[in-house]
Design a protein around this motif. Structure first.
Motif, mmCIF file in Angstrom:
data_model
loop_
_atom_site.group_PDB
_atom_site.id
_atom_site.type_symbol
_atom_site.label_atom_id
_atom_site.label_comp_id
_atom_site.label_asym_id
_atom_site.label_seq_id
_atom_site.Cartn_x
_atom_site.Cartn_y
_atom_site.Cartn_z
ATOM 1 N N UNK A 1 0.678 -1.295 0.073
ATOM 2 C CA UNK A 1 -0.021 -0.168 -0.129
ATOM 3 C C UNK A 1 0.981 1.176 0.114
ATOM 4 N N UNK A 2 0.629 2.155 -0.921
ATOM 5 C CA UNK A 2 1.453 3.450 -1.058
ATOM 6 C C UNK A 2 0.385 4.533 -0.914
ATOM 7 N N UNK A 3 0.965 5.643 -0.134
ATOM 8 C CA UNK A 3 0.104 6.768 -0.339
ATOM 9 C C UNK A 3 1.355 7.739 -0.433
ATOM 10 N N UNK A 4 1.070 8.476 -1.745
ATOM 11 C CA UNK A 4 1.953 9.313 -2.202
ATOM 12 C C UNK A 4 1.370 10.826 -2.554
ATOM 13 N N UNK A 5 2.316 11.815 -2.273
ATOM 14 C CA UNK A 5 1.945 13.283 -2.198
ATOM 15 C C UNK A 5 2.725 13.804 -3.339
ATOM 16 N N UNK A 6 2.038 14.530 -4.181
ATOM 17 C CA UNK A 6 2.855 15.442 -5.226
ATOM 18 C C UNK A 6 1.926 16.526 -5.770
ATOM 19 N N UNK A 7 2.371 17.706 -6.460
ATOM 20 C CA UNK A 7 1.759 18.716 -6.945
ATOM 21 C C UNK A 7 1.569 18.650 -8.314
ATOM 22 N N UNK A 8 2.289 17.393 -9.006
ATOM 23 C CA UNK A 8 2.455 17.392 -10.510
ATOM 24 C C UNK A 8 1.292 16.320 -10.712
ATOM 25 N N UNK A 9 0.252 16.933 -11.484
ATOM 26 C CA UNK A 9 -0.990 16.251 -12.040
ATOM 27 C C UNK A 9 -0.452 15.125 -12.964
ATOM 28 N N UNK A 10 0.525 15.232 -13.761
ATOM 29 C CA UNK A 10 0.820 14.035 -14.671
ATOM 30 C C UNK A 10 1.380 13.026 -14.203
ATOM 31 N N UNK A 11 2.329 13.226 -13.101
ATOM 32 C CA UNK A 11 2.832 12.139 -12.169
ATOM 33 C C UNK A 11 1.700 11.498 -11.495
ATOM 34 N N UNK A 12 0.615 11.933 -10.916
ATOM 35 C CA UNK A 12 -0.461 11.190 -10.458
ATOM 36 C C UNK A 12 -1.184 10.499 -11.332
ATOM 37 N N UNK A 13 -1.404 11.059 -12.464
ATOM 38 C CA UNK A 13 -2.101 10.238 -13.414
ATOM 39 C C UNK A 13 -1.498 8.873 -13.867
ATOM 40 N N UNK A 14 -0.097 9.022 -13.927
ATOM 41 C CA UNK A 14 0.783 7.930 -14.251
ATOM 42 C C UNK A 14 0.715 6.935 -13.624
ATOM 43 N N UNK A 15 1.005 7.181 -12.069
ATOM 44 C CA UNK A 15 1.238 6.116 -11.244
ATOM 45 C C UNK A 15 0.035 5.402 -10.330
ATOM 46 N N UNK A 16 -1.126 6.283 -10.013
ATOM 47 C CA UNK A 16 -2.158 6.029 -9.165
ATOM 48 C C UNK A 16 -3.120 5.020 -9.470
ATOM 49 N N UNK A 17 -3.574 4.293 -8.698
ATOM 50 C CA UNK A 17 -4.991 3.543 -8.833
ATOM 51 C C UNK A 17 -5.923 4.545 -8.577
ATOM 52 N N UNK A 18 -5.897 5.640 -7.377
ATOM 53 C CA UNK A 18 -6.996 6.591 -7.435
ATOM 54 C C UNK A 18 -6.087 7.752 -6.902
ATOM 55 N N UNK A 19 -6.853 9.103 -7.026
ATOM 56 C CA UNK A 19 -6.213 10.451 -6.851
ATOM 57 C C UNK A 19 -7.052 10.956 -6.023
ATOM 58 N N UNK A 20 -6.658 11.613 -4.713
ATOM 59 C CA UNK A 20 -7.547 12.511 -4.221
ATOM 60 C C UNK A 20 -6.907 13.803 -4.331
ATOM 61 N N UNK A 21 -7.918 14.861 -4.983
ATOM 62 C CA UNK A 21 -7.194 15.989 -5.348
ATOM 63 C C UNK A 21 -8.059 17.082 -4.297
ATOM 64 N N UNK A 22 -6.762 17.556 -3.631
ATOM 65 C CA UNK A 22 -7.045 18.632 -2.427
ATOM 66 C C UNK A 22 -7.057 19.935 -2.877
ATOM 67 N N UNK A 23 -7.962 20.725 -2.354
ATOM 68 C CA UNK A 23 -7.978 22.123 -2.429
ATOM 69 C C UNK A 23 -8.578 22.726 -1.106
ATOM 70 N N UNK A 24 -7.674 23.845 -0.376
ATOM 71 C CA UNK A 24 -8.383 24.576 0.659
ATOM 72 C C UNK A 24 -8.670 23.507 1.880
ATOM 73 N N UNK A 25 -7.818 22.447 2.002
ATOM 74 C CA UNK A 25 -7.944 21.523 3.161
ATOM 75 C C UNK A 25 -9.138 20.391 2.870
ATOM 76 N N UNK A 26 -9.733 20.438 1.515
ATOM 77 C CA UNK A 26 -10.793 19.432 1.392
ATOM 78 C C UNK A 26 -10.686 18.578 0.206
ATOM 79 N N UNK A 27 -11.018 17.190 0.263
ATOM 80 C CA UNK A 27 -10.691 16.718 -1.127
ATOM 81 C C UNK A 27 -11.971 16.808 -2.194
ATOM 82 N N UNK A 28 -11.619 17.576 -3.090
ATOM 83 C CA UNK A 28 -12.506 17.847 -4.317
ATOM 84 C C UNK A 28 -13.262 16.686 -4.684
ATOM 85 N N UNK A 29 -12.177 15.595 -5.170
ATOM 86 C CA UNK A 29 -12.733 14.450 -5.913
ATOM 87 C C UNK A 29 -11.889 13.466 -5.605
ATOM 88 N N UNK A 30 -12.266 12.235 -5.342
ATOM 89 C CA UNK A 30 -11.525 11.104 -5.266
ATOM 90 C C UNK A 30 -11.766 10.086 -6.326
#
Length: 378
Positions: A206-235
């Motif tokens: 199990x891996x939990x990964x943090x990045x601000x690079x959206x292409x990196x997130x799209x390449x590697x992830x099973x799921x992505x939690x998009x954060x803004x202003x302390x809230x998950x906008x979409x998972x």
């Protein structure tokens, strides 16, 4: 009857595991000053074996969330569970979590083997086992012949692989990665993305990964939690996140989008008719708008727009003046003025089909289902 009970118990247990998650954030708030919340009412489940990325701009709360999971920060409210057990009061070194940092955090005076042996020695693993575990971890990251070298004798990519091996060598329950590729150049960063992805697939950790690079997130992830202003906008999974953003922030943050502002004129089923700010009218897919007269921000991907369409199947057809053509090898990036948007982008495949020039007026078209009517950003 007995088999039926077993079956119900089995599926009930699966549903319970899916509901609770291997990692679970339950109503988590975090404030550093007692007033401003940097993480707000976070509820997030991560399943065993998943690669979940926390993605967002600086200050969105993603790194704070990771630090709370690691044990370096304590939630202000709520609880974090790992395998069903609360961990907020457990110190970091007792959580059995591996950590990979951007700056590698290798001991410069130790060889690669010694760096990998250190977390095993701290856990009092017998010396007879340490050597085998170190060699296994080095082979996992394809550095089996580099054990006697010091970190300064390695390239940036090799150091990052050593840092990854050290996080994996004691067989942790969970691995956390905080912007681990941020210090690498573009080509090496892309190479490491695939290496980390393939290692995850091989060992199913199990891996939990943090990045601000959206292409990196799209390449590697099973799921992505998009954060803004302390809230998950979409998972969501990468494809859903890209193709079906749920709000204006996600649409703009993930990939490239052409935006228009307008007002809902009429709603017919899943399609809404919109009056744009410049007076033009178009049809769009209704996503999270509900009422006539509501303001909306519309979003359409550059690759969904067709130039000089030869058929009449498109509900949206407009004139656009070409502002700029940029040659990018496999495609040409065309910037136009369309419906008052002077930064409207279309990507055209480089197949010799571009027969227009700067300042030409051309037709641009797209389907109603390819432009999303989203909430108007606050």
């Amino acid at each position: 009857m007995k088999n039926k009970v077993k079956c119900l118990f089995f599926f009930g247990r699966i549903n319970l595991e899916l509901e609770n998650g291997f990692v679970r954030f339950d109503k988590i708030d975090k404030s550093y000053d007692g007033e401003v919340l940097v993480v707000k009412n976070l509820n997030l489940n991560i399943q065993k074996g998943e690669f979940v990325t926390m993605l967002g701009p600086s200050g969105s709360g993603k790194t704070t969330t990771l630090m709370m999971l690691a044990g370096f920060e304590t939630p202000t409210n709520g609880e974090i569970f790992l395998e069903g057990k609360p961990i907020s009061k457990i110190p970091p070194y007792e959580r059995e979590i591996g950590m990979v940092f951007q700056n590698y955090a290798l001991f410069p005076h130790m060889t690669v083997q010694e760096n990998l042996a250190f977390p095993l020695e701290v856990r009092k693993i017998p010396k007879s086992e340490i050597k085998d575990k170190v060699n296994k971890a080095l082979d996992m990251v394809e550095l089996g012949n580099f054990g006697t070298r010091f970190p300064a004798q390695l390239s940036g990519g090799q150091q990052q692989r050593v840092a990854l091996a050290r996080a994996l060598v004691f067989e942790p329950r969970l691995v956390l990665m905080d912007e681990p590729l941020g210090a690498l150049d573009k080509n090496l960063r892309e190479q490491m993305q695939y290496e980390i992805k393939h290692i995850h697939e091989r060992i199913n950790i199990t891996v939990v990964y943090v990045t601000h690079d959206q292409s990196e997130a799209l390449t590697m992830s099973n799921r992505i939690a998009v954060f803004d202003d302390g809230v998950v906008q979409q998972l969501s999974t990468p494809d859903i996140l890209y193709e079906k953003p749920e709000n204006a922030f996600v649409a703009q943050f993930i990939g490239e989008n052409n935006r228009f502002n307008g007002v809902i004129n009429k709603i017919e089923g899943s399609i809404c008719h919109v009056d744009l700010d410049n007076g033009e009218k178009l049809q769009a897919l209704k996503v999270n708008v509900e009422n006539q007269g509501q303001k909306t921000q519309l979003s359409v991907r550059p690759e969904r727009v067709v130039i000089n369409a030869k058929d009449s199947t498109f509900q949206n057809n407009f004139k656009g003046q070409v502002r700029e053509l940029i040659y990018l090898g496999d495609h040409i990036r065309v910037r136009l003025n369309v419906c008052g948007n002077e930064e409207f982008i279309v990507k055209v495949s480089n197949e010799g089909s571009v027969n227009f020039s700067k300042n030409d007026t051309i037709n641009v078209s797209w389907l109603a289902e390819d432009i999303r009517a989203l909430d108007f950003p606050k």
